[in-house]
Structures are given as C-alpha cells and as structure tokens.
Design an enzyme around this catalytic site. Structure first.
Site, short mmCIF file in Angstrom:
data_model
loop_
_atom_site.label_atom_id
_atom_site.label_comp_id
_atom_site.label_asym_id
_atom_site.label_seq_id
_atom_site.Cartn_x
_atom_site.Cartn_y
_atom_site.Cartn_z
N ASN A 48 11.79 65.81 -40.98
CA ASN A 48 11.27 64.46 -40.73
C ASN A 48 11.82 63.44 -41.73
OD1 ASN A 48 9.57 65.47 -38.66
ND2 ASN A 48 8.19 66.24 -40.23
N HIS A 139 -2.65 64.84 -33.49
CA HIS A 139 -2.23 65.85 -34.47
C HIS A 139 -3.41 66.70 -34.93
CE1 HIS A 139 -0.67 67.15 -38.52
NE2 HIS A 139 0.41 67.31 -37.78
N GLU A 183 -2.39 58.15 -32.50
CA GLU A 183 -1.17 58.04 -33.30
C GLU A 183 -0.30 56.94 -32.72
OE1 GLU A 183 0.82 61.89 -33.63
OE2 GLU A 183 -1.11 62.88 -33.42
N SER A 187 3.99 63.11 -32.79
CA SER A 187 4.88 63.96 -33.58
C SER A 187 5.65 64.98 -32.77
CB SER A 187 4.08 64.67 -34.67
OG SER A 187 3.06 65.45 -34.10
N ASP A 212 -2.80 56.69 -36.71
CA ASP A 212 -1.95 57.50 -37.58
C ASP A 212 -0.49 57.09 -37.35
OD1 ASP A 212 -0.27 59.56 -38.54
OD2 ASP A 212 -1.85 61.06 -38.33
N HIS A 215 4.73 59.09 -38.25
CA HIS A 215 6.13 59.16 -37.80
C HIS A 215 6.74 57.80 -37.50
CE1 HIS A 215 6.32 63.52 -37.75
NE2 HIS A 215 5.04 63.46 -37.42
N LYS A 242 7.67 61.62 -44.62
CA LYS A 242 8.62 61.73 -43.51
C LYS A 242 9.71 60.67 -43.69
CE LYS A 242 4.63 63.54 -41.15
NZ LYS A 242 4.74 64.90 -41.69
C1 LIG Z 1 0.79 62.66 -36.89
C2 LIG Z 1 0.74 63.33 -38.23
N1 LIG Z 1 -0.24 63.02 -39.08
C3 LIG Z 1 -0.33 63.60 -40.30
C4 LIG Z 1 0.60 64.53 -40.70
C5 LIG Z 1 0.46 65.17 -42.04
O1 LIG Z 1 1.21 64.55 -43.01
P1 LIG Z 1 1.61 65.32 -44.36
O2 LIG Z 1 2.74 66.22 -43.98
O3 LIG Z 1 2.01 64.23 -45.28
O4 LIG Z 1 0.43 66.07 -44.82
C6 LIG Z 1 1.64 64.89 -39.86
C7 LIG Z 1 2.63 65.88 -40.31
O5 LIG Z 1 3.36 66.48 -39.62
C8 LIG Z 1 1.71 64.28 -38.58
O6 LIG Z 1 2.68 64.63 -37.72
#
Ligand SMILES: Cc1ncc(COP(=O)(O)O)c(C=O)c1O
Length: 391
Positions: A48, A139, A183, A187, A212, A215, A242
């Site tokens: 990412n 997620h 989101e 993701s 969220d 990405h 990411k």
């Molecule tokens: C949509 C989403 N939120 C949160 C996270 C978690 O983030 P972190 O890897 O910084 O813990 C991810 C990680 O893949 C994600 O895809």
C-alpha cells in the site's frame, strides 16, 4: 505441551484442511519497488506504499533526526509524559488539510478504529442506544470496533446510498442517535464511496458520519488529503501507513470531540505514544503530499491502463476506479494458482480469500505505485491476461 496448545493446534489443522492457513513469509524489501522472499527479487504489486514514500530520503532523514533529538521511544502515554512537541504541529497540519477544527494522532489504523468506535458509540454519553449503519464491505477493524462497542450493526448494501436512505427512513420514527460508518476508498475493491451523498444523508437524518480514509490519504482529493474535506458532524480517520509511507493514524473532527476522545478513548489514554522516528516520517510526509500531484496522476494512470488491458481481455476488475484493482477470480484455488504463477514470472500480487472477502469472490488484489514504470505495468498486464486463459 499444554491442553491449551492442543486447542490452538486443532484450530490450525482445521484451517490447513480448508486451505485457509496463513503463514508469515520473510521478505527483504529492496527499496526500489522489489521484494525478495528468498527465491530472488520480484516486483511488488501488493503493498500500500502508493507513492513510494516508505523509502523516501526526506522521510528517512526526518525519522532519524527525531529519534536523535527525542529518543527511540516516547516513554509513556500522551497523557502522562509522552505528548512530544511534534504532535501539535502534526495535528495542526492534518486539521488544515482535512478542513477540520482539530485532529488527533493514533498509534495505528486498526488501533484507532477498534478504540474510537467504543468511545463514540457510548449510549450513556449519546443519551440512547445508537443505531449504527455500516457498509457491508467495511474493513475488519471497523467491524471489530463496533463489536467492542457492543453495537449491533445495520448493514447497508455496498456503496448503495438508496439502500442506506431506505434504512434511515425506516428508522426515522425511533428517537435514537444515528451513526453511519463507511470507507471512502474500499481496501479490497478499490471503489469509492460517494462522500457528498453520505454527508447529505447524514445531514438529512441527523446522523453522525464516521469515515475511514485509509486508502485515500495521500493519494486522492484536495492536496492528497483524501476525499472528505470540511465535513460537519463527522469523524474522518485515515492512516499514515499506506500512501504516506510510514505508520500511525489520525482522526479529524471537531475540537470538542477531540477533547472528548483525549478523555474517553482507550487508544489515546492507555497506549504508549508513537515513537519519535514515526512522528518524524509523519510530519515529513504531511509536508510533502501537497506537492505530489504528478505522482498521484502516475498512480492513477498505471491503474487505469491495467484495468483497460484486463477489461479488453474480458477479465473482471469489479467496480475499481482507484490504485487498488482486484482481479476477481471466484474460487479460492484459482486465486492461489494465479498468485503462484505470477510470482514465478517475477510479480508479487497476493491472493485475497474469505473471510477477508465474501465467499465466491476470491481475487488477486493488485496495487499500483508511483514507483512503477509504464513498462512494468505493461509486463504485468500481459502476464495476467495470458495466465488467466490457462488457469
Ligand atoms: C480501510 C482500512 N482501515 C484501517 C486499516 C488499518 O490501518 P493500519 O494498517 O494503519 O493499522 C486498514 C489496513 O489495511 C484498512 O484497509
């Protein structure tokens, strides 16, 4: 071996039998977009690190400088003696970039989602049990956050604003607080939510919006700060792990909510603050991203070219419009075979299977980076189209 180990072993055997046992693989990241898992370098189309910032000399230098100045660790939680000087500047930059009153840094994206949601969904504070509307493809960390809050989720069909409105309208008679959780860039599918429509629905039905932007941060929106800007009655979280090349997460929100979280969010109160080196990389990335428009365009072009090549060959890339492009293959075995075949040809692109994605939608999740070249993307497209015919 204890009886407990016996239980864990039985579970692992079950996973093995269903082909779902995961294993950690040692890799050497070579810093030029290639990784070596022991069988020689392969081009990474699965990380990412969308802007290639994880190896940028400015981030590395600032990380080293902050470690030299403030040490290897923060020593305690931010509320004790760990609220190091850089936090203030970092949070001010995030708030400005997101058009929010305030921002608060978290240890990681998962830690933010899992600890923010219980604080936000506290029925005693809200004055009633909240109705929680969640996108069906949210997620895992958002789902875990809701579970930790003890909240029952009302799932709406993925990115379906009509369905969300139907559910909100159905429940309008209930005098309960409402929260929408979703989101901005998904993701595993690489498609985008309609942020303006979400904000409008939240406004119309008096709901709080939790978005969220893990990405989208660094890659999309105004100055690369994500798709949401200046939202009211909302908390927008995102990560530094990411597109921003480092580690950690942020929440952008109102000033009052920030203060509430400092007092009521376990992820702030009980966690040791991020190490200074991580703060250095964060601040350097925040300073750089407004200038990275050309890199963002390159990432988008790579993904668009790849999607077009796959579409011309009749392959299914779902609803992707971003730097994340799934090749949806259906059966788990087919996805695993494709990942193995690609690796043999020098490309790392991992198979994603249930429970991460719904059953019957196993896929290869390709991601594109500003560090990739057109020739590399063309070579990947050729290999994927050719291999898809035989697997
Ligand atoms: C949509 C989403 N939120 C949160 C996270 C978690 O983030 P972190 O890897 O910084 O813990 C991810 C990680 O893949 C994600 O895809």
């Amino acid at each position: 071996m204890s009886d407990f180990d016996e239980a864990w072993r039985r579970c692992l055997e079950g996973l093995e039998q269903t082909g779902r046992r995961r294993r950690l693989r040692d890799v050497d990241r070579l810093g030029d977009g290639r990784v070596d898992g022991g069988a020689g370098p392969v081009l990474d189309f699965s990380s990412n690190d969308y802007l290639g910032l994880s190896h940028h000399p400015v981030l590395i230098e600032r990380a080293c400088a902050y470690a030299r100045r403030w040490g290897a660790g923060a020593g305690s939680s931010r509320l004790v003696s760990g609220n190091l000087l850089p936090f203030g500047a970092i949070e001010a930059k995030i708030a400005r970039g997101k058009g929010a009153e305030a921002a608060l840094v978290f240890v990681s994206g998962v830690q933010a989602n899992v600890t923010l949601l219980p604080a936000l969904l506290d029925a005693r504070v809200l004055g009633g049990e909240p109705l929680v509307y969640a996108d069906r493809l949210n997620h895992a960390s958002l789902i875990q956050g809701c579970a930790a809050a003890g909240a029952r989720q009302i799932r709406f069909r993925h990115n379906d604003m009509g369905h969300l409105e139907e559910l909100l309208a159905r429940d309008e008679v209930l005098a309960r607080p409402r929260v929408i959780i979703t989101e901005s860039v998904f993701s595993m599918d690489g498609d985008c939510a309609d942020v303006a429509a979400l904000a409008a629905l939240a406004e119309k039905y008096g709901a709080f919006l939790y978005l969220d932007e893990a990405h989208a941060t660094g890659v999309m929106g105004r100055d690369g700060f994500g798709l949401a800007h200046g939202l009211r009655n909302a908390l927008v979280m995102g990560t530094f792990s990411k597109g921003l090349g480092g580690f950690g997460a942020y929440a952008a929100c109102s000033g009052v909510l920030r203060e509430y979280l400092v007092n009521r969010c376990g992820g702030v109160i009980y966690a040791t603050a991020l190490p200074p080196a991580v703060l250095g990389a964060m601040e350097a990335a925040l300073d750089m991203i407004p200038e990275l428009g050309a890199a963002r365009e390159r990432v988008a072009e790579h993904a668009a070219r790849f999607r077009a090549a796959l579409a011309a060959a009749g392959l299914d890339t779902g609803a992707s419009t971003t730097q994340i492009v799934p090749l949806i293959l259906g059966a788990e075995e087919r996805a695993l075979d494709m990942a193995r075949a690609l690796e043999a040809e020098g490309f790392l692109a991992v198979a994603i299977r249930p429970p991460t994605v719904p059953a019957g939608t196993s896929r290869i999740r390709f991601t594109f980076s500003a560090g990739h070249t057109k020739a590399q993307v063309a070579a990947l497209s050729e290999a994927v189209v050719r291999l898809a015919k035989t697997l």
